[in-house]
Design a protein around this motif. Structure first.
Motif, PDB file in Angstrom:
ATOM      1  N   LYS A 132      34.997  25.237  38.601  1.00 26.34           N
ATOM      2  CA  LYS A 132      36.396  24.840  38.659  1.00 26.34           C
ATOM      3  C   LYS A 132      37.188  25.560  37.575  1.00 26.34           C
ATOM      4  N   MET A 133      38.299  26.149  37.991  1.00 27.48           N
ATOM      5  CA  MET A 133      39.160  26.873  37.054  1.00 27.48           C
ATOM      6  C   MET A 133      40.231  25.929  36.518  1.00 27.48           C
ATOM      7  N   LYS A 134      40.422  25.957  35.199  1.00 25.08           N
ATOM      8  CA  LYS A 134      41.426  25.122  34.561  1.00 25.08           C
ATOM      9  C   LYS A 134      42.711  25.914  34.366  1.00 25.08           C
ATOM     10  N   GLY A 135      43.861  25.261  34.609  1.00 23.69           N
ATOM     11  CA  GLY A 135      45.142  25.923  34.405  1.00 23.69           C
ATOM     12  C   GLY A 135      45.607  26.661  35.646  1.00 23.69           C
ATOM     13  N   GLN A 136      46.814  27.259  35.526  1.00 22.30           N
ATOM     14  CA  GLN A 136      47.422  27.976  36.632  1.00 22.30           C
ATOM     15  C   GLN A 136      46.931  29.428  36.660  1.00 22.30           C
ATOM     16  N   PRO A 137      46.644  29.966  37.851  1.00 25.29           N
ATOM     17  CA  PRO A 137      46.136  31.345  37.944  1.00 25.29           C
ATOM     18  C   PRO A 137      47.244  32.382  37.939  1.00 25.29           C
ATOM     19  N   ASN A 138      48.230  32.250  37.050  1.00 29.36           N
ATOM     20  CA  ASN A 138      49.338  33.207  36.944  1.00 29.36           C
ATOM     21  C   ASN A 138      49.335  33.809  35.547  1.00 29.36           C
ATOM     22  N   TYR A 139      49.341  35.142  35.494  1.00 30.50           N
ATOM     23  CA  TYR A 139      49.245  35.823  34.218  1.00 30.50           C
ATOM     24  C   TYR A 139      50.191  37.017  34.211  1.00 30.50           C
ATOM     25  N   ALA A 140      50.334  37.661  33.056  1.00 30.18           N
ATOM     26  CA  ALA A 140      51.267  38.768  32.881  1.00 30.18           C
ATOM     27  C   ALA A 140      50.511  39.996  32.398  1.00 30.18           C
ATOM     28  N   VAL A 141      51.092  41.163  32.720  1.00 32.62           N
ATOM     29  CA  VAL A 141      50.508  42.441  32.310  1.00 32.62           C
ATOM     30  C   VAL A 141      50.616  42.589  30.793  1.00 32.62           C
ATOM     31  N   SER A 142      49.616  43.218  30.207  1.00 36.14           N
ATOM     32  CA  SER A 142      49.565  43.506  28.765  1.00 36.14           C
ATOM     33  C   SER A 142      49.595  42.234  27.921  1.00 36.14           C
ATOM     34  N   GLN A 176      34.590  30.279  28.805  1.00 38.16           N
ATOM     35  CA  GLN A 176      35.874  30.788  28.326  1.00 38.16           C
ATOM     36  C   GLN A 176      35.836  32.310  28.396  1.00 38.16           C
ATOM     37  N   LEU A 177      36.796  32.894  29.128  1.00 36.85           N
ATOM     38  CA  LEU A 177      36.887  34.344  29.261  1.00 36.85           C
ATOM     39  C   LEU A 177      38.227  34.823  28.715  1.00 36.85           C
ATOM     40  N   ASN A 178      38.203  35.925  27.960  1.00 39.17           N
ATOM     41  CA  ASN A 178      39.420  36.557  27.454  1.00 39.17           C
ATOM     42  C   ASN A 178      39.546  37.933  28.087  1.00 39.17           C
ATOM     43  N   HIS A 179      40.736  38.193  28.640  1.00 37.68           N
ATOM     44  CA  HIS A 179      40.933  39.457  29.365  1.00 37.68           C
ATOM     45  C   HIS A 179      42.399  39.858  29.282  1.00 37.68           C
ATOM     46  N   THR A 180      42.641  41.169  29.207  1.00 36.05           N
ATOM     47  CA  THR A 180      43.996  41.719  29.206  1.00 36.05           C
ATOM     48  C   THR A 180      44.190  42.514  30.491  1.00 36.05           C
ATOM     49  N   PHE A 181      45.118  42.084  31.316  1.00 33.52           N
ATOM     50  CA  PHE A 181      45.390  42.758  32.580  1.00 33.52           C
ATOM     51  C   PHE A 181      46.272  43.979  32.333  1.00 33.52           C
ATOM     52  N   THR A 182      45.955  45.083  32.998  1.00 32.49           N
ATOM     53  CA  THR A 182      46.693  46.334  32.809  1.00 32.49           C
ATOM     54  C   THR A 182      47.605  46.670  33.974  1.00 32.49           C
ATOM     55  N   THR A 183      47.409  46.053  35.111  1.00 32.08           N
ATOM     56  CA  THR A 183      48.243  46.321  36.283  1.00 32.08           C
ATOM     57  C   THR A 183      48.709  45.012  36.899  1.00 32.08           C
ATOM     58  N   ALA A 184      49.857  45.086  37.554  1.00 32.82           N
ATOM     59  CA  ALA A 184      50.402  43.902  38.221  1.00 32.82           C
ATOM     60  C   ALA A 184      49.893  43.819  39.653  1.00 32.82           C
ATOM     61  N   GLY A 185      49.988  42.623  40.228  1.00 33.39           N
ATOM     62  CA  GLY A 185      49.544  42.413  41.592  1.00 33.39           C
ATOM     63  C   GLY A 185      48.469  41.350  41.682  1.00 33.39           C
ATOM     64  N   VAL A 186      47.843  41.281  42.832  1.00 29.16           N
ATOM     65  CA  VAL A 186      46.785  40.297  43.069  1.00 29.16           C
ATOM     66  C   VAL A 186      45.448  40.891  42.626  1.00 29.16           C
ATOM     67  N   GLN A 187      44.732  40.161  41.808  1.00 28.37           N
ATOM     68  CA  GLN A 187      43.407  40.571  41.360  1.00 28.37           C
ATOM     69  C   GLN A 187      42.426  39.430  41.593  1.00 28.37           C
ATOM     70  N   VAL A 211      48.987  38.549  38.910  1.00 26.86           N
ATOM     71  CA  VAL A 211      49.404  39.131  37.635  1.00 26.86           C
ATOM     72  C   VAL A 211      50.814  39.692  37.822  1.00 26.86           C
ATOM     73  N   ARG A 212      51.771  39.161  37.070  1.00 29.57           N
ATOM     74  CA  ARG A 212      53.162  39.607  37.175  1.00 29.57           C
ATOM     75  C   ARG A 212      53.476  40.618  36.068  1.00 29.57           C
ATOM     76  N   ARG A 213      54.593  41.296  36.244  1.00 25.46           N
ATOM     77  CA  ARG A 213      55.043  42.228  35.222  1.00 25.46           C
ATOM     78  C   ARG A 213      55.535  41.461  34.008  1.00 25.46           C
ATOM     79  N   ASN A 214      55.322  42.044  32.856  1.00 30.83           N
ATOM     80  CA  ASN A 214      55.725  41.405  31.602  1.00 30.83           C
ATOM     81  C   ASN A 214      57.134  41.878  31.247  1.00 30.83           C
ATOM     82  N   TYR A 215      58.158  41.104  31.704  1.00 31.99           N
ATOM     83  CA  TYR A 215      59.543  41.513  31.453  1.00 31.99           C
ATOM     84  C   TYR A 215      59.910  41.382  29.985  1.00 31.99           C
TER      85      TYR A 215
END
Length: 309
Positions: free
Chosen positions: A138-148, A192-203, A224-228
């Motif tokens: 089970k994943m905790k939290g919302q699956p929405n993240y930002a680039v960089s 617990q996983l730590n990761h930095t996304f480099t591209t936007a879109g569905v992963q 993964v959304r763009r980091n405005y």
């Protein structure tokens, strides 16, 4: 029913034996306990002493009697599961399940009627470890993240530790068999996983979890959304540099120019004059005049008659 036999759990005597007659050949009473667990249409042989909880389990006793000494013997079976439940029967098989994980000792009391007056009882025992199978992640939290952005992903993994988790991120959820996974070992149920996304879109996060008795393959879809905020910070930084450059140019262009008194050059003019006194002797006179630049003044001041040479 299909059976996938990967090995045997062999339990040979020594066993505790009670006999009322010396007729019995105690060394010939031996056997083995075989543990099966059924899940879906598959049947698994548990040959390491580890069982899964809440899974239908079947334990079978197979008598080792190569000389057929007990071919006409009637046996009785008393199964003590070690969890407070006792099952009696005339068949060498018992069906049950352990509802909770833990360590148990399964005992089988085998009764054999040799003759009308002789009875043999043999007790077999086996220590088993019951583990919770990996059934859900089970994943905790919302699956929405930002680039960089350094993202922290938290999971709860059902199952008895230790567990091995092999995970990898797939861009656009496209499978990539050439890319390996990162192996993480869990000693509890938290991941617990730590990761930095480099591209936007569905992963997709592809994950494989296993412990000693089970294995689970699962996947999570992440957006993964763009980091405005990062783009805005970059634009503001560029604007600040441009404003500073333009201000520097304006200050230099509008700076007033002043001449200092020390920078004004002066010139000295010297004139040699020849004069003759009353006694007839000639004298040479030197006349010096200081004239600033930009001014015109006669170089020779005439005092009396002029002479030429």
């Amino acid at each position: 029913m299909e059976r996938k036999l990967h090995g045997w759990m062999l339990v040979l005597l020594p066993a505790v034996v009670w006999t009322a007659s010396p007729m019995a050949d105690l060394e010939n009473i031996a056997g083995k306990l075989v543990f099966y667990q059924m899940e879906g249409n598959a049947t698994y042989v548990r040959d390491t002493g580890e069982l899964a909880s809440d899974i239908p389990t079947e334990t079978m006793f197979e008598l080792y009697d190569p000389h057929k000494n007990f071919s006409k013997t009637n046996f009785s079976y008393t199964w003590d599961l070690g969890n407070g439940k006792v099952i009696k029967g005339s068949q060498p098989v018992v069906r049950y399940h352990y509802s909770e994980s833990g360590n148990y000792t399964l005992r089988l009391k085998l009764g054999a009627n040799m003759t009308d007056s002789a009875e043999i009882s043999v007790v077999y025992s086996r220590d088993v470890q019951v583990l919770d199978a990996v059934k859900n992640v089970k994943m905790k939290g919302q699956p929405n993240y930002a680039v960089s952005q350094n993202a922290s992903l938290a999971f709860h993994v059902d199952g008895s530790p230790p567990m091995w988790v092999c995970w990898r991120f797939l861009q656009n959820c496209a499978p990539d068999s050439s890319e390996g996974c990162t192996l993480t070992m869990l000693y509890d149920n938290s991941l617990q996983l730590n990761h930095t996304f480099t591209t936007a879109g569905v992963q997709c996060l592809d994950m494989s979890v296993r412990n000693d008795i089970s294995k689970l393959q699962t996947s999570f879809s992440l957006y993964v959304r763009r980091n405005y905020n990062a783009n805005l910070l970059f634009i503001l930084s560029c604007a600040a540099v441009l404003v500073a450059t333009f201000s520097f140019i304006v200050v230099i262009a509008c700076r007033p120019r002043h001449q200092k008194g020390s920078q004004v050059a002066s010139s000295s003019n010297a004139v040699f004059l020849k004069d003759q006194d009353a006694e007839g002797q000639s004298k040479i006179l030197l006349s010096v005049s200081d004239v600033e630049n930009g001014e015109r003044e006669p170089l020779i001041s005439q005092h009396g008659p002029q002479y030429s040479t």
